[in-house]
Design a protein around this motif. Structure first.
Motif, short mmCIF file in Angstrom:
data_model
loop_
_atom_site.label_atom_id
_atom_site.label_comp_id
_atom_site.label_asym_id
_atom_site.label_seq_id
_atom_site.Cartn_x
_atom_site.Cartn_y
_atom_site.Cartn_z
N THR A 79 0.79 -1.13 -0.17
CA THR A 79 0.05 -0.11 0.02
C THR A 79 0.80 1.20 0.03
O THR A 79 1.89 1.26 0.72
N ILE A 80 0.55 2.21 -0.95
CA ILE A 80 1.27 3.49 -0.94
C ILE A 80 0.24 4.52 -0.63
O ILE A 80 -0.46 4.82 -1.54
N LYS A 81 0.39 4.94 0.68
CA LYS A 81 -0.22 5.93 1.23
C LYS A 81 -0.28 7.31 0.27
O LYS A 81 -1.15 7.90 0.32
N SER A 82 0.66 7.55 -0.05
CA SER A 82 0.86 8.99 -0.96
C SER A 82 -0.03 9.05 -2.26
O SER A 82 -0.21 10.10 -2.85
N LEU A 83 -0.53 7.85 -2.63
CA LEU A 83 -1.37 7.61 -3.86
C LEU A 83 -2.80 7.62 -3.45
O LEU A 83 -3.63 7.04 -4.32
N GLY A 84 -3.47 7.87 -2.39
CA GLY A 84 -4.55 7.69 -2.07
C GLY A 84 -5.65 8.83 -2.79
O GLY A 84 -4.93 9.98 -2.90
N ASN A 85 -6.97 8.46 -2.75
CA ASN A 85 -7.74 9.48 -3.46
C ASN A 85 -7.85 10.81 -2.91
O ASN A 85 -7.81 12.04 -3.54
N ASN A 86 -7.36 11.11 -1.71
CA ASN A 86 -7.46 12.22 -0.96
C ASN A 86 -5.95 12.98 -0.58
O ASN A 86 -6.04 13.80 0.18
N SER A 87 -5.16 12.28 -1.21
CA SER A 87 -3.51 12.67 -1.11
C SER A 87 -3.20 14.09 -1.66
O SER A 87 -3.75 14.19 -2.71
N PRO A 88 -2.50 14.91 -1.10
CA PRO A 88 -2.27 16.15 -1.74
C PRO A 88 -1.29 16.05 -2.80
O PRO A 88 -1.37 16.79 -3.73
N GLN A 89 -0.59 14.96 -2.80
CA GLN A 89 0.38 14.95 -3.83
C GLN A 89 -0.22 14.43 -5.20
O GLN A 89 0.45 14.71 -6.14
N ILE A 90 -1.34 13.94 -5.16
CA ILE A 90 -2.10 13.75 -6.41
C ILE A 90 -3.31 14.61 -6.82
O ILE A 90 -3.74 14.14 -7.87
N ALA A 91 -3.66 15.14 -5.79
CA ALA A 91 -4.93 15.98 -5.91
C ALA A 91 -6.04 15.45 -6.87
O ALA A 91 -6.60 16.00 -7.60
N GLY A 92 -6.68 14.51 -6.38
CA GLY A 92 -7.69 13.92 -6.82
C GLY A 92 -7.72 13.15 -8.33
O GLY A 92 -8.46 12.66 -8.81
N GLN A 93 -6.41 12.88 -8.55
CA GLN A 93 -5.95 12.42 -10.00
C GLN A 93 -6.24 10.53 -9.76
O GLN A 93 -5.92 10.18 -8.66
N LYS A 94 -6.58 10.21 -10.92
CA LYS A 94 -6.92 8.47 -10.62
C LYS A 94 -5.99 8.12 -11.54
O LYS A 94 -5.47 8.37 -12.55
N ILE A 95 -5.38 6.73 -10.89
CA ILE A 95 -4.49 6.16 -11.49
C ILE A 95 -5.13 5.14 -12.68
O ILE A 95 -6.17 4.62 -12.44
N ALA A 96 -4.44 5.08 -13.78
CA ALA A 96 -5.08 4.30 -14.99
C ALA A 96 -4.54 2.92 -14.96
O ALA A 96 -5.14 1.98 -15.47
N GLU A 97 -3.24 2.71 -14.66
CA GLU A 97 -2.42 1.35 -15.01
C GLU A 97 -1.42 1.23 -13.86
O GLU A 97 -0.97 2.24 -13.52
N VAL A 98 -1.30 0.13 -13.49
CA VAL A 98 -0.09 -0.28 -12.46
C VAL A 98 0.29 -1.56 -12.89
O VAL A 98 -0.37 -2.59 -13.13
N SER A 99 1.59 -1.64 -13.12
CA SER A 99 2.34 -2.91 -13.47
C SER A 99 3.71 -3.03 -12.70
O SER A 99 4.02 -2.04 -11.74
N LEU A 100 4.49 -4.14 -12.43
CA LEU A 100 5.50 -4.45 -11.94
C LEU A 100 6.71 -4.59 -12.84
O LEU A 100 6.60 -5.51 -13.87
N LEU A 101 7.58 -4.01 -12.72
CA LEU A 101 8.78 -4.16 -13.69
C LEU A 101 9.39 -5.70 -13.42
O LEU A 101 9.52 -6.03 -12.37
N GLY A 102 9.58 -6.30 -14.80
CA GLY A 102 10.02 -7.70 -14.49
C GLY A 102 8.98 -8.83 -14.39
O GLY A 102 9.39 -9.88 -14.38
N TYR A 103 7.76 -8.36 -14.41
CA TYR A 103 6.73 -9.21 -14.33
C TYR A 103 5.74 -8.94 -15.34
O TYR A 103 5.23 -7.81 -15.75
N ASP A 104 5.43 -10.12 -16.10
CA ASP A 104 4.49 -9.63 -17.44
C ASP A 104 2.98 -9.85 -17.25
O ASP A 104 2.23 -9.46 -18.05
N GLY A 105 2.67 -10.36 -16.02
CA GLY A 105 1.19 -10.80 -15.58
C GLY A 105 0.70 -9.23 -15.01
O GLY A 105 1.17 -8.19 -15.16
N LYS A 106 -0.85 -9.36 -15.02
CA LYS A 106 -1.52 -8.39 -14.89
C LYS A 106 -1.75 -8.44 -13.31
O LYS A 106 -1.84 -9.29 -12.65
N LEU A 107 -1.79 -7.18 -12.59
CA LEU A 107 -1.76 -7.09 -11.21
C LEU A 107 -3.21 -6.60 -10.83
O LEU A 107 -3.80 -5.86 -11.55
N ASP A 108 -3.61 -6.95 -9.69
CA ASP A 108 -4.96 -6.47 -8.86
C ASP A 108 -4.68 -5.18 -8.32
O ASP A 108 -3.42 -5.34 -7.29
#
Length: 139
Positions: A79-108
């Motif tokens: 869990t990355i707290k700085s990327l929460g919906n109410n975090s001032p660092q992202i000001a309400g922006q929505k994440i579109a995609e998350v992947s893991l370098l070195g892993y080809d599968g899809k992440l939940d």
């Protein structure tokens, strides 16, 4: 020294995208070691505390945010707290995609008020810190 260099090379083979030609993000990172680690440096101060899965460091490049997770979580969930919906660092922006370098599968993953929570695969793609590639934010 050769063993250390071999380990560093193997890690960079997987994670270099989040290192080369990147810039610092709005914040350095999060987690206990953001405050405890600098105080532990220097002669006579003892060893620095080990990184944990709550220790996150950030870089950014070309509209992509990279989040380095300091240690592979036993629960396989980070869990990355700085990327929460109410975090001032992202000001309400929505994440579109998350992947893991070195892993080809899809992440939940899910983005809530508490942070971005990512379910990781069973096996880490490299021995040390793992790197999440996060798209959709104006990094």
């Amino acid at each position: 020294e050769l063993e250390f260099l071999a380990g560093l090379t193997a890690w960079m083979d997987v994670n270099s995208e989040g290192i080369y030609a990147t810039r610092p993000w709005k914040i350095y990172g999060e987690g206990l070691s953001t405050t405890a680690r600098p105080a532990a440096r220097g002669a006579g101060r003892g060893a620095a505390p080990a990184y944990t899965s709550e220790d996150i460091r950030f870089t950014t490049k070309a509209g992509t945010l990279y989040a380095f997770v300091g240690a592979w979580p036993e629960s396989r969930s980070a869990t990355i707290k700085s990327l929460g919906n109410n975090s001032p660092q992202i000001a309400g922006q929505k994440i579109a995609e998350v992947s893991l370098l070195g892993y080809d599968g899809k992440l939940d993953w899910s983005q809530t008020a508490d942070g971005l929570t990512v379910k990781l695969p069973e096996k880490a793609p490299s021995e040390y810190a793992a790197t999440l590639r996060i798209k959709g934010l104006l990094a």
